[in-house]
Each structure stands twice: as C-alpha cells, then as structure tokens.
Design a protein around this motif. Structure first.
Motif, short mmCIF file in Angstrom:
data_model
loop_
_atom_site.label_atom_id
_atom_site.label_comp_id
_atom_site.label_asym_id
_atom_site.label_seq_id
_atom_site.Cartn_x
_atom_site.Cartn_y
_atom_site.Cartn_z
N SER A 1 0.97 -1.17 0.07
CA SER A 1 -0.03 0.02 -0.02
C SER A 1 0.86 1.28 0.07
O SER A 1 1.89 1.13 0.57
N GLY A 2 0.53 2.13 -0.75
CA GLY A 2 1.09 3.34 -0.83
C GLY A 2 2.04 3.48 -2.26
O GLY A 2 2.03 2.48 -2.59
N SER A 3 2.17 4.63 -2.54
CA SER A 3 3.00 4.91 -3.68
C SER A 3 4.38 4.58 -3.82
O SER A 3 4.95 3.94 -2.84
N LEU A 4 5.00 4.26 -4.89
CA LEU A 4 6.21 3.90 -5.10
C LEU A 4 7.20 4.58 -4.69
O LEU A 4 8.25 4.35 -4.24
N TYR A 5 6.86 5.83 -4.94
CA TYR A 5 7.79 7.21 -4.28
C TYR A 5 7.83 6.88 -2.67
O TYR A 5 8.95 6.95 -2.21
N ARG A 6 6.67 6.77 -2.01
CA ARG A 6 6.65 6.65 -0.71
C ARG A 6 7.45 5.22 -0.15
O ARG A 6 8.38 5.34 0.83
N ALA A 7 7.35 4.29 -0.98
CA ALA A 7 8.04 2.78 -0.54
C ALA A 7 9.68 3.08 -0.77
O ALA A 7 10.38 2.55 0.06
N LYS A 8 10.09 3.85 -1.78
CA LYS A 8 11.34 4.13 -2.18
C LYS A 8 11.95 5.23 -1.06
O LYS A 8 13.15 4.76 -0.45
N LEU A 9 11.10 5.95 -0.45
CA LEU A 9 11.76 6.70 0.80
C LEU A 9 12.07 5.99 1.99
O LEU A 9 12.99 6.12 2.84
N LYS A 10 11.01 4.99 2.15
CA LYS A 10 10.97 4.00 3.49
C LYS A 10 12.29 3.10 3.20
O LYS A 10 13.08 2.96 4.30
N TYR A 11 12.56 2.67 2.23
CA TYR A 11 13.56 1.83 1.72
C TYR A 11 14.76 2.43 1.96
O TYR A 11 15.95 2.00 2.36
N ALA A 12 14.99 3.57 1.53
CA ALA A 12 16.02 4.46 1.59
C ALA A 12 16.43 4.76 2.84
O ALA A 12 17.60 4.83 3.26
N ASN A 13 15.40 5.01 3.78
CA ASN A 13 15.76 5.26 5.34
C ASN A 13 16.34 4.03 5.85
O ASN A 13 17.11 3.99 6.66
#
Length: 233
Positions: free
Chosen positions: A76-88
């Motif tokens: 759930s959530g956009s790909l951009y949001r998932a990318k931010l979480k994985y980058a963190n």
C-alpha cells in the motif's frame, strides 16, 4: 432488569462451567493449510504485511510453505513513498564495520523472507525451525509450476485495500535499488505461461473426450447391478 451477565464466571452453576478452556479459533484457510504436507502460495496481488503475518503464524504451527511470484507482491502507498522508506532503511548500518549488518536485501524474495523473519522469533530454536519450513522464489520455478497454487483471501489487495488508494509492486521497488533480474524473470514467466496455457487446453480436451466417451458406453443389467452394489452407480 437481568444482571446475570455481571456475575463472575466462577459463580455460574456447575452445569454451565467448562473445566477445559476452549482451543484458540483459527480461520478456515489456516485450518485447511495445516492438513497439507506443503502449501504453494501465489503471492501475486497480495499485500506484503498481511501475507507475511499469516504465513509467519502458519510456519510456527508447523506448516511448510512455498511462496512463488514474490516480485508481484503489492504494498500500500505509492512507489515514491516505498522508495523513501527503503532508502531510510538502507541508512541503518553498523558504524564500526558495515559488514556486520544489518544487511539490505535487494531481491523481492529476500525482502519478503526478511519481512516474515521479523514476525517470527528467529533467534530461538522454534523460530529457526519455522524459518526452515519457508521457501521464497521469484517467478514460478520447476517443480512448483506443476503444483496447485493457493491464494490467501484475507491478504488480497482487492479485498483489503480501497480501490482509490495507491499501491506499488515489490519487484518495481527492488529494481530501483539494484535488483538486476526483473527482465529475466518477466521473460521466463512469459515462456512458462505459454506452456501452461497449452497444458491447460490439452487437459480440458482430454476431460471432454473422457466425458463424451462415458456417455456413449452402454452397461448390461448384470454389470449395472454389480456397479450399484459397489457404490459406483
């Protein structure tokens, strides 16, 4: 006003009390899983967290589970949001020596495996044994392409996520962070689907011919009695 429901359970008559506690209730899917030697789950269209929690519980209950098509798991959530979480998540490392971990997996099957590991007490013998019962794959490799695959309704995106909400695929996230086999898996999956379609058409044609042949067969009265006695009538 009847206030009998306010009384503690130990004040109920002996005929009402039950000395043995009721066993914990499990879902119909969980009950069905526990009677099979090995379950193959097609991860396509499932939500990552809901799928992982159900699988983790089944592993701890002793079920062997194989997860295929992990690159098609939804989040759930956009790909951009998932990318931010994985980058963190990628920022977290051991300062003195990053090789000591934590390790940041790129492959979808490894990310799914690590998600399930977080829901299992993997540092105990029971949890380690549970993780040994789990296998995760991208695509559907042999011999699991010849086996019956199941879905988990409680974890399906179409049933659990509102239709206007954004979502993304785990394979797309992995591809952004260094997974190099997305094109290879898609090509192999295309070849597998062609073979699977040919196999299905052949199977349907065989079933139709067998059914047609069964309607044409004439059985004598004596043989009919024997069949009825054996329960095949």
């Amino acid at each position: 006003l009847n206030r009998s429901w306010l009384k503690p359970f130990w004040l109920k008559p002996a005929s009402v009390q039950d000395s043995t506690p009721a066993p914990p209730q499990r879902s119909a899917f969980a009950a069905a899983m526990s009677f099979a030697k090995q379950i193959v789950v097609d991860c396509r269209g499932h939500l990552l967290g809901r799928l992982s929690s159900i699988i983790a519980k089944e592993l701890l209950n002793g079920q062997q589970v194989v997860l295929v098509r992990s690159e098609d798991v939804n989040m759930s959530g956009s790909l951009y949001r998932a990318k931010l979480k994985y980058a963190n998540f990628k920022r977290k490392k051991t300062n003195s020596n990053p090789r000591h971990g934590p390790f940041h997996q790129r492959a979808p099957s490894k990310i799914l495996w690590r998600t399930i590991r977080g829901m299992v007490p993997h540092k105990t013998a029971r949890g380690a044994a549970a993780l040994d019962r789990l296998k995760c794959f991208e695509g559907i490799p042999h011999p699991f392409d010849r086996k019956k695959r199941m879905v988990i309704p409680a974890a399906l995106k179409v049933l659990r996520l509102r239709p206007e909400r954004k979502f993304c695929k785990l394979g797309d996230l992995s591809n952004l962070f260094g997974w190099k086999h997305q094109e290879l898996i898609s090509r192999l999956e295309g070849q597998r689907k062609v073979k699977s379609e040919a196999f299905h058409k052949k199977k349907v044609a065989t079933q139709r011919s067998q059914k047609a042949a069964g309607t044409k067969v004439k059985v004598s009265a004596e043989d009919q009695k024997v069949l009825e006695a054996a329960g095949f009538a």
